[in-house]
Design an enzyme around this catalytic site. Structure first.
Site, mmCIF file in Angstrom:
data_model
loop_
_atom_site.group_PDB
_atom_site.id
_atom_site.type_symbol
_atom_site.label_atom_id
_atom_site.label_comp_id
_atom_site.label_asym_id
_atom_site.label_seq_id
_atom_site.Cartn_x
_atom_site.Cartn_y
_atom_site.Cartn_z
ATOM 1 N N ARG A 1 17.353 69.412 12.155
ATOM 2 C CA ARG A 1 16.774 67.969 12.259
ATOM 3 C C ARG A 1 18.159 67.321 12.585
ATOM 4 O O ARG A 1 17.963 66.036 12.333
ATOM 5 C CB ARG A 1 16.126 67.802 11.169
ATOM 6 C CG ARG A 1 14.946 68.587 10.981
ATOM 7 C CD ARG A 1 14.238 68.193 9.663
ATOM 8 N NE ARG A 1 13.611 66.833 9.654
ATOM 9 C CZ ARG A 1 12.474 66.346 10.453
ATOM 10 N NH1 ARG A 1 11.991 67.265 11.293
ATOM 11 N NH2 ARG A 1 12.087 65.035 10.200
ATOM 12 N N ARG B 1 21.099 79.011 8.169
ATOM 13 C CA ARG B 1 21.159 77.370 8.599
ATOM 14 C C ARG B 1 21.593 76.629 7.443
ATOM 15 O O ARG B 1 22.180 75.520 7.538
ATOM 16 C CB ARG B 1 19.657 76.988 8.726
ATOM 17 C CG ARG B 1 19.106 77.602 10.225
ATOM 18 C CD ARG B 1 17.644 77.057 10.656
ATOM 19 N NE ARG B 1 17.896 75.693 9.941
ATOM 20 C CZ ARG B 1 16.958 75.205 9.395
ATOM 21 N NH1 ARG B 1 15.637 75.565 9.209
ATOM 22 N NH2 ARG B 1 17.059 73.769 9.173
ATOM 23 N N CYS C 1 12.904 73.208 9.630
ATOM 24 C CA CYS C 1 12.107 74.325 9.151
ATOM 25 C C CYS C 1 10.669 73.928 9.190
ATOM 26 O O CYS C 1 10.150 72.738 9.053
ATOM 27 C CB CYS C 1 12.391 74.198 7.545
ATOM 28 S SG CYS C 1 13.793 74.734 7.151
ATOM 29 N N ARG D 1 6.583 66.716 9.902
ATOM 30 C CA ARG D 1 7.884 66.065 9.528
ATOM 31 C C ARG D 1 8.043 64.913 10.286
ATOM 32 O O ARG D 1 8.703 64.874 11.231
ATOM 33 C CB ARG D 1 8.841 66.882 9.646
ATOM 34 C CG ARG D 1 8.890 68.347 8.891
ATOM 35 C CD ARG D 1 10.273 69.195 8.405
ATOM 36 N NE ARG D 1 11.048 68.423 7.657
ATOM 37 C CZ ARG D 1 12.411 69.225 7.647
ATOM 38 N NH1 ARG D 1 12.431 70.112 7.921
ATOM 39 N NH2 ARG D 1 13.133 68.365 6.785
ATOM 40 N N LYS E 1 25.119 70.674 2.458
ATOM 41 C CA LYS E 1 24.769 70.584 3.818
ATOM 42 C C LYS E 1 23.928 69.509 4.085
ATOM 43 O O LYS E 1 24.331 68.735 5.109
ATOM 44 C CB LYS E 1 23.430 72.061 4.294
ATOM 45 C CG LYS E 1 22.922 71.651 5.480
ATOM 46 C CD LYS E 1 21.656 72.566 5.626
ATOM 47 C CE LYS E 1 20.447 72.237 4.883
ATOM 48 N NZ LYS E 1 19.229 71.690 5.532
ATOM 49 N N ASN E 2 22.904 68.922 3.308
ATOM 50 C CA ASN E 2 22.463 67.950 3.468
ATOM 51 C C ASN E 2 23.131 66.373 3.157
ATOM 52 O O ASN E 2 22.340 65.227 3.575
ATOM 53 C CB ASN E 2 20.918 67.777 2.738
ATOM 54 C CG ASN E 2 20.065 68.763 3.414
ATOM 55 O OD1 ASN E 2 20.169 69.239 4.482
ATOM 56 N ND2 ASN E 2 18.946 68.772 2.417
ATOM 57 N N ASP F 1 12.985 71.239 -2.344
ATOM 58 C CA ASP F 1 14.161 72.268 -1.735
ATOM 59 C C ASP F 1 14.222 73.444 -2.599
ATOM 60 O O ASP F 1 15.048 74.396 -2.594
ATOM 61 C CB ASP F 1 15.464 71.689 -1.221
ATOM 62 C CG ASP F 1 15.109 70.993 -0.049
ATOM 63 O OD1 ASP F 1 14.072 71.026 0.475
ATOM 64 O OD2 ASP F 1 15.970 70.281 0.093
HETATM 65 N N1 EPU Z 1 7.876 61.153 6.236
HETATM 66 C C1 EPU Z 1 6.898 60.444 6.957
HETATM 67 N N2 EPU Z 1 7.319 59.512 7.788
HETATM 68 C C2 EPU Z 1 8.845 59.251 8.058
HETATM 69 C C3 EPU Z 1 9.755 60.264 7.459
HETATM 70 C C4 EPU Z 1 9.071 61.207 6.393
HETATM 71 O O1 EPU Z 1 5.658 60.341 6.699
HETATM 72 O O2 EPU Z 1 9.283 58.538 8.995
HETATM 73 C C5 EPU Z 1 7.249 62.144 5.218
HETATM 74 C C6 EPU Z 1 7.413 63.546 5.549
HETATM 75 O O3 EPU Z 1 6.589 64.040 6.464
HETATM 76 C C7 EPU Z 1 7.628 64.385 4.313
HETATM 77 C C8 EPU Z 1 8.022 63.239 3.537
HETATM 78 O O4 EPU Z 1 7.791 62.107 3.949
HETATM 79 O O5 EPU Z 1 6.150 64.696 3.874
HETATM 80 C C9 EPU Z 1 9.456 63.426 2.916
HETATM 81 O O6 EPU Z 1 10.223 63.551 4.238
HETATM 82 P P1 EPU Z 1 11.728 63.200 4.176
HETATM 83 O O7 EPU Z 1 12.019 62.270 5.304
HETATM 84 O O8 EPU Z 1 12.150 62.845 2.953
HETATM 85 O O9 EPU Z 1 12.431 64.565 4.581
HETATM 86 P P2 EPU Z 1 13.998 64.810 5.679
HETATM 87 O O10 EPU Z 1 14.607 63.747 5.359
HETATM 88 O O11 EPU Z 1 13.102 65.137 7.062
HETATM 89 C C10 EPU Z 1 15.304 65.964 3.722
HETATM 90 C C11 EPU Z 1 16.091 67.311 3.970
HETATM 91 C C12 EPU Z 1 14.914 68.440 3.588
HETATM 92 C C13 EPU Z 1 14.444 68.118 2.291
HETATM 93 C C14 EPU Z 1 13.659 66.711 2.423
HETATM 94 C C15 EPU Z 1 12.925 65.982 1.012
HETATM 95 C C16 EPU Z 1 18.148 66.770 5.187
HETATM 96 C C17 EPU Z 1 18.625 66.906 6.525
HETATM 97 N N3 EPU Z 1 16.877 67.482 5.062
HETATM 98 O O12 EPU Z 1 14.291 65.965 4.970
HETATM 99 O O13 EPU Z 1 16.015 69.306 3.438
HETATM 100 O O14 EPU Z 1 13.196 68.860 2.006
HETATM 101 O O15 EPU Z 1 14.655 65.698 2.805
HETATM 102 O O16 EPU Z 1 13.685 66.177 0.040
HETATM 103 O O17 EPU Z 1 18.365 66.210 4.527
HETATM 104 C C18 EPU Z 1 16.468 71.746 3.426
HETATM 105 O O18 EPU Z 1 17.510 71.613 3.318
HETATM 106 O O19 EPU Z 1 15.807 73.070 3.363
HETATM 107 C C19 EPU Z 1 15.509 70.770 3.665
HETATM 108 C C20 EPU Z 1 14.337 70.887 4.378
#
Ligand code: EPU
Length: 425
Positions: free
Chosen positions: A96, A400, A120, A125, A24-25, A308
């Site tokens: 997202r 999802r 989620c 986030r 998915k990701n 995850d």
């Molecule tokens: N963060 C910031 N600023 C930013 C971006 C992130 O402070 O501009 C912080 C976030 O608040 C968080 C941390 O950095 O505390 C990590 O967030 P990240 O941006 O890496 O997460 P994401 O890109 O929103 C993706 C996956 C998530 C997974 C995380 C961590 C996708 C679509 N989602 O989210 O997947 O948990 O990376 O590996 O790729 C899931 O599949 O269930 C899921 C939540």
């Protein structure tokens, strides 16, 4: 949103073979990458999950022709011209997906307006780093009424250091940089396998990006990208969820179509807990043999233990004698499954970012409510261990990100049914 409940009759021993779907990701940013070219992009091994459906709906909204061959798990996308560079809330409120379209839309059209991302409820986030990077590349960004609007007269290459690792932040800036003028250097990039897969797709489209194994990426912008065909990598979180299910005492599962290298931290941990793990090419065999040992683990960016899989691991640790500790370092509110596991009889204390699990406790069926995707999987595992019937409400969350999980688990002995509801509770 699909209102549904999951019903599980336990306890059940699982044995047999489970097949892993596409990631998915990886699919989400790769669908967003279709914005970057006028030619046809074909993605194979596309998982049939709600977040992917939402992303495809968003692409249609901005003018793409999306032809899905559901049986083959293939999709063909053509976006000869972006007809609207706005992704409205009603399309993407549960996912997202929207933020991943901002970089590509800006790069292709000089304008993007996306609603602030949902997804989620697992803590803050933030997307400030996505926006900081895009600003540095020459975007003017406004945030108002739940939307982010960005415009540019042309993105320029830049040097950007991520102060913390962000998965979608890295993906967004890569997708913006591939069509920017000049060279972009991104430092402290996230290294999750889904990012490597996106880079391979973009290279196939003609992008100039340095080695995907490094946390420093050099991207030289090109004037246009072409269509391409790409096969999405296996979903390491689905495979990891199955591996944790296999490690439960008495279970014996063979996981097919996996990429064990993407799961090294989990597989090491399962061996340390007491499971037997065998690797054979794309197959992972996991048996819950014991003897069991409590463990201490903290989540970390790849190649560390993935956040995850934290919830699913917590369910397993309720069955391991002794005190185990799980520290969540990525998200600041990702323990919501714990109150529900306690309803099943688990002994878990939370102190700040650390959960202490005292096992082994017998679990009893109960009525649970899930709040996020991975918590849902943890509760399904809990229901399979528990004596009696477990009902999991708000089961939409599971759809999802897991393709046909109930059916897959039924095939290996899980007594799981999905009850569709007329009205969501
Ligand atoms: N963060 C910031 N600023 C930013 C971006 C992130 O402070 O501009 C912080 C976030 O608040 C968080 C941390 O950095 O505390 C990590 O967030 P990240 O941006 O890496 O997460 P994401 O890109 O929103 C993706 C996956 C998530 C997974 C995380 C961590 C996708 C679509 N989602 O989210 O997947 O948990 O990376 O590996 O790729 C899931 O599949 O269930 C899921 C939540």
């Amino acid at each position: 949103m699909i209102p549904a409940e999951i019903l599980i009759s336990g306890p059940r021993t699982l044995a047999g073979t489970l097949f892993v779907s596409g990631a998915k990701n990886a699919a989400l940013p790769e669908l967003a990458a279709a914005c970057l070219c006028a030619g046809e992009l074909t993605l194979a091994n596309l998982p049939a999950v709600e977040d992917v459906r939402v992303m495809m709906a968003a692409l249609q909204r901005i003018g793409a022709r999306v032809e899905l061959d559901a049986a083959a798990h293939d999709v063909r996308i053509n976006l000869p011209a972006v007809t609207s560079s706005e992704v409205p809330a009603e399309i993407v409120q549960t996912s997202r997906a929207s933020i991943l379209l901002l970089g590509p839309l800006l790069a292709r059209t000089g304008h993007g307006r996306v609603c602030l991302p949902g997804g989620c409820p697992i803590g803050d986030r933030k997307v400030n780093l996505h926006l900081a990077g895009l600003r540095q590349m020459g975007a003017i960004i406004r945030e108002d009424e739940g939307y982010i609007e960005a415009t540019t007269k042309g993105l320029r290459g830049t040097e950007f250091d991520f102060p913390i690792k962000t998965v979608t932040g890295t993906e967004n800036l890569i997708m913006a940089a591939v069509l920017a003028e000049g060279t972009t250097i991104l430092r402290n990039c996230a290294l999750e396998p889904e990012i490597g897969d996106l880079i391979r797709l973009l290279r196939g489209m003609g992008a100039l990006i340095s080695d995907e194994g490094s946390d420093v990426l050099e991207i030289t912008g090109v004037s246009r990208l072409t269509g391409s065909c790409h096969r999405i990598i296996p979903d390491r979180i689905e495979a990891g969820t199955f591996a944790i299910a296999g490690a439960l005492p008495g279970n014996d599962l063979l996981i097919e179509n996996a990429e064990p290298e993407h799961l090294a931290s989990l597989l090491d941990l399962l061996r340390a807990v007491g499971a037997s793990v065998r690797l054979d090419g794309p197959r992972i065999g996991v048996r819950g043999t014991g003897p069991w040992h409590p463990v201490e683990v903290e989540t970390a960016p790849f190649p560390g233990f993935p956040t995850d899989l934290q919830a699913q691991l917590t369910t397993l640790l309720t069955q391991v004698p002794g005190k185990s500790r799980v520290r969540e370092t990525i998200f600041n509110d990702r323990f919501r499954h714990i109150a529900e596991l306690r309803r099943l009889g688990a002994a878990i204390e939370v102190d700040g970012d650390t959960a202490t699990i005292t096992g082994a406790t017998p679990l009893r069926g109960s009525v649970l409510t899930t709040t996020d995707l991975r918590a849902s999987a943890a509760l399904v595992l809990g229901g399979l261990i528990a004596e009696g019937e477990t009902v999991i409400r708000n089961a939409y969350q599971l759809f999802r990100g897991y393709e046909g999980l109930a059916g897959k688990l039924q095939n290996v002995g899980g007594a799981i049914t999905i009850r569709m509801l007329e009205n969501a509770r």
